[in-house]
Design a protein around this motif. Structure first.
Motif, PDB file in Angstrom:
ATOM      1  N   UNK A 136       0.852  -1.189   0.000  1.00 40.31           N
ATOM      2  CA  UNK A 136       0.000   0.000   0.000  1.00 40.31           C
ATOM      3  C   UNK A 136       0.890   1.242   0.000  1.00 40.31           C
ATOM      4  N   UNK A 137       0.330   2.361  -0.436  1.00 44.66           N
ATOM      5  CA  UNK A 137       1.115   3.587  -0.592  1.00 44.66           C
ATOM      6  C   UNK A 137       1.676   4.096   0.737  1.00 44.66           C
ATOM      7  N   UNK A 161       8.139   1.840   8.837  1.00 43.38           N
ATOM      8  CA  UNK A 161       7.356   0.688   9.255  1.00 43.38           C
ATOM      9  C   UNK A 161       6.258   1.077  10.243  1.00 43.38           C
ATOM     10  N   UNK A 162       6.258   2.318  10.666  1.00 41.98           N
ATOM     11  CA  UNK A 162       5.289   2.734  11.681  1.00 41.98           C
ATOM     12  C   UNK A 162       3.848   2.634  11.193  1.00 41.98           C
ATOM     13  N   UNK A 163       3.670   2.683   9.860  1.00 45.18           N
ATOM     14  CA  UNK A 163       2.320   2.638   9.306  1.00 45.18           C
ATOM     15  C   UNK A 163       1.828   1.220   9.044  1.00 45.18           C
ATOM     16  N   UNK A 164       2.666   0.225   9.331  1.00 43.04           N
ATOM     17  CA  UNK A 164       2.277  -1.173   9.099  1.00 43.04           C
ATOM     18  C   UNK A 164       2.020  -1.878  10.420  1.00 43.04           C
ATOM     19  N   UNK A 165       0.990  -2.666  10.443  1.00 43.24           N
ATOM     20  CA  UNK A 165       0.681  -3.443  11.637  1.00 43.24           C
ATOM     21  C   UNK A 165       1.705  -4.556  11.824  1.00 43.24           C
ATOM     22  N   UNK A 166       2.168  -4.751  13.050  1.00 46.40           N
ATOM     23  CA  UNK A 166       3.170  -5.782  13.323  1.00 46.40           C
ATOM     24  C   UNK A 166       2.618  -7.188  13.118  1.00 46.40           C
ATOM     25  N   UNK A 167       1.309  -7.295  13.037  1.00 54.55           N
ATOM     26  CA  UNK A 167       0.694  -8.601  12.792  1.00 54.55           C
ATOM     27  C   UNK A 167       0.414  -8.835  11.308  1.00 54.55           C
TER      28      UNK A 167
END
Length: 242
Positions: A136-137, A161-167
């Motif tokens: 995703x953008x 990586x802050x915008x991506x869920x760790x799961x």
């Protein structure tokens, strides 16, 4: 800075394989994979994620100039005037009228393509930005192409990586890429957000294949002048054998 080299590896009858642009210890690989998508990958031993395309390898420089100008202009599918004239003459048609109609159609396409480039963020202030079609953008790695005087700068970025869920699987794959200091951007040939600009990169790849397979590479006058000014090169040599 050493002269840019170009090599091809694993190119099969379907065009799958990799074109490597090499300067010093940096590699910019352009790979056409089995999924029929392109991947631009930068390998660098340092934190510097830029790659320079300049006139020291003039044939390569010309191809990247064509890429840049085509994307900026939006003229992705220019009309073939000579072919249109030949077809009209064979059919006894007025090629002046046909050319006018084709040109008007092309101008409309160009206008639509340029509007899409602006809307998607592909072009801003004459800088080309391609976010990887893998993600995703918000989290996608990306590269930019900037024209600086008479050379082009590719620069790669890994998004936060802050915008991506760790799961999320996206987080997992992005984390691996960043741990490997891997800078890779996918250009889909089907379903890209920037379609049809992906066509420009495929044409570049195909033309680079042809260039990489030449036994001898003619050096242009501007490249010759660069080589002539360097003490490490023989100015009398006008052909470079691969």
């Amino acid at each position: 800075m050493n002269r840019l080299e170009i090599k091809s590896t694993g190119i099969n009858k379907d065009g799958l394989g990799t074109i490597s642009l090499i300067r010093d210890k940096k590699h910019l690989d352009i790979s056409f994979a089995g999924n029929l998508d392109l991947y631009f990958t930068l390998y660098t031993p340092t934190e510097d994620t830029t790659f320079i395309i300049n006139k020291d390898n003039y044939p390569v420089y010309l191809l990247f100039t064509k890429l840049y100008q085509t994307i900026i202009s939006g003229n992705i599918f220019p009309i073939d005037k000579e072919n249109i004239i030949k077809e009209c003459e064979l059919s006894n048609l007025d090629y002046h009228q046909i050319l006018l109609e084709k040109e008007l159609q092309n101008q409309e396409r160009i206008s639509n393509f340029k509007a899409k480039a602006q809307a998607t963020g592909l072009i801003k202030n004459n800088i080309i930005t391609w976010l990887s079609d893998d993600f995703s953008s918000e989290i996608a790695p990306y590269f930019t192409i900037t024209k600086v005087n008479d050379y082009y700068v590719f620069e790669f970025f890994n998004n936060s990586l802050n915008n991506a869920s760790k799961n999320d699987l996206d987080y997992f794959f992005l984390k691996i890429m960043q741990l490997k200091n891997n800078h890779s951007v996918r250009i889909r040939n089907s379903g890209s957000s920037y379609e049809p600009f992906n066509v420009c990169f495929m044409k570049l790849y195909q033309e680079l294949i042809t260039l990489s397979q030449l036994d001898y590479e003619q050096i242009g006058i501007e490249e010759y002048q660069i080589l002539a000014s360097s003490k490490e090169n023989n100015p009398k040599r006008v052909l470079h054998k691969k």
